[in-house]
Design a protein around this motif. Structure first.
Motif, PDB file in Angstrom:
ATOM      1  N   GLU A   1       0.827  -1.218   0.000  1.00 23.04           N
ATOM      2  CA  GLU A   1       0.000   0.000   0.000  1.00 23.04           C
ATOM      3  C   GLU A   1       0.859   1.265   0.000  1.00 23.04           C
TER       4      GLU A   1
ATOM      5  N   ASP B   1      -3.429   4.855  -1.179  1.00 23.29           N
ATOM      6  CA  ASP B   1      -4.357   3.784  -0.787  1.00 23.29           C
ATOM      7  C   ASP B   1      -4.973   4.061   0.577  1.00 23.29           C
ATOM      8  N   ARG B   2      -4.216   4.759   1.423  1.00 18.79           N
ATOM      9  CA  ARG B   2      -4.673   4.956   2.808  1.00 18.79           C
ATOM     10  C   ARG B   2      -4.180   6.314   3.295  1.00 18.79           C
TER      11      ARG B   2
ATOM     12  N   LYS C   1      -7.086   7.333  -3.375  1.00 20.84           N
ATOM     13  CA  LYS C   1      -7.397   6.541  -4.580  1.00 20.84           C
ATOM     14  C   LYS C   1      -8.839   6.068  -4.520  1.00 20.84           C
TER      15      LYS C   1
ATOM     16  N   GLY D   1      -9.913   3.791  -1.743  1.00 20.21           N
ATOM     17  CA  GLY D   1      -8.903   4.002  -0.693  1.00 20.21           C
ATOM     18  C   GLY D   1      -9.567   4.226   0.663  1.00 20.21           C
TER      19      GLY D   1
END
Ligand code: SAM
Length: 342
Positions: free
Chosen positions: A187, A260-261, A282, A285
């Protein structure tokens, strides 16, 4: 435990007698009782002195160090009831909260704390609450060394910091591990408001992201983040940026791409940065958004804030859950909202 009791003025004579006859129990402490001295002895003996002695069997262990509570009660009397028993320890520093009513005893309380807690070198009291953009807390040293820089260990990571120059909360260790355990292999993670980097370093130590970016405004916190990156042997997988997330995050999205995070550990005003996070995450995400809420507002008000911001930026969210991660005042809590941005 056997003691021989003698009036003060004959104590030296008795002591010499006990020593020369191997009767003194040197593993125990000599005690005082008003104008009398009590010598610990191995056994009773018969001897005529031209002064009186008596033998006493006492259960009191004079060797035992008195506890914090016992000393507080001895020195402060009934005011000892007002001393708070919860405190924070950061490395070699103990952080106490001292109520106004006993403020004049601060130094005495600090000295007693220092005397009764091994490994503590400095005792401070909190002065006011967290202030300003950097969320810094003021402290006053009330006992020990005048040094507010320390190193502490949390979740197997080492962190150096000066408690008067950066925000810190040693009570967030479990929460940091909770977030780290959700990070999936490969990630890309953005930690906004990263401070001296406890979240980024915990994530990198306990999970396997491809890259972590950390953005922090306070130059002092950034300085310690750089030190902590080295201290934990972390390499290029962590990029530390000193600046405002509103300015730095769009630049990162342009040069690196979306994330992603995203973590948003700024519970007081984090809502005004949701826009920046929505633009940087994202599709599918995850965002971890922290906010302070009163007991009766948990979790509804948090979700309302997130939904209304999401609508503004044409995003829909899927709730994952919320976690209460600390009480910060009377009926006031720090809550983390985890959600997916669809
Ligand atoms: C509550 S602290 C959390 C720090 C760290 N994540 C931790 O858990 O110890 C919030 C941090 O956000 C930083 N901050 C506040 N506004 C900011 C902004 N606009 N951009 C970047 N950092 C900011 C503060 O300096 C502070 O260090």
């Amino acid at each position: 435990m056997k003691y021989v009791k003698v009036i003060n003025k004959h104590a030296q004579t008795l002591k010499r007698f006990l020593e020369s006859n191997g009767l003194l129990d040197v593993s125990r402490k000599v005690a005082k009782d008003g104008e009398y001295v009590l010598f610990p002895v191995k056994k009773e003996f018969k001897q005529n002195f031209d002064f009186n002695i008596s033998f006493e069997d006492l259960n009191t262990d004079f060797n035992r160090k008195k506890s914090y509570d016992e000393l507080l009660r001895e020195k402060l009397g009934s005011k000892a009831d007002l001393v708070r028993h919860s405190f924070d320890v950061v490395g070699s520093i103990a952080v106490l909260e001292i109520p106004k009513e006993i403020d004049e005893y601060s130094k005495l309380i600090g000295e007693i704390f220092l005397k009764t807690h091994n490994n503590i070198r400095t005792v401070v009291k909190k002065v006011g609450g967290h202030k300003g953009e950097f969320r810094i807390q003021n402290f006053e040293v009330i006992a020990g060394e005048n040094n507010l820089e320390t190193v502490y260990v949390e979740n197997g990571c080492r962190f150096k910091l000066d408690i008067s120059k950066v925000y810190f909360s040693p009570r967030l260790g479990t929460e940091r591990l909770r977030i780290a355990s959700q990070v999936k292999d490969g990630e890309s993670v953005l930690v906004m408001f990263s401070g001296y980097s406890p979240y980024p370093i915990t994530i990198l130590k306990h999970s396997n992201p491809s890259k972590v970016f950390a953005v922090e405004l306070n130059p002092e916190a950034h300085k310690y983040a750089l030190i902590n990156k080295k201290l934990n042997h972390i390499g290029d997988e962590l990029s530390l940026i000193n600046g405002d997330v509103v300015v730095e995050v769009p630049k990162l999205v342009e040069s690196y791409g979306k994330f992603d995070r995203i973590l948003m550990p700024l519970p007081k005003t984090g809502n005004s940065f949701l826009k920046t996070a929505f633009k940087a995450v994202k599709p599918r995400g995850i965002i971890h958004f922290y906010y302070f809420l009163k007991e009766e507002e948990i979790p509804s008000k948090g979700w309302e804030i997130i939904n209304s911001e999401a609508e503004k930026y044409k995003k829909s969210i899927k709730r994952i859950g919320h976690t209460i991660c600390g009480q910060v005042g009377k009926r006031l809590y720090r809550v983390c909202f985890d959600f997916r941005v669809e």
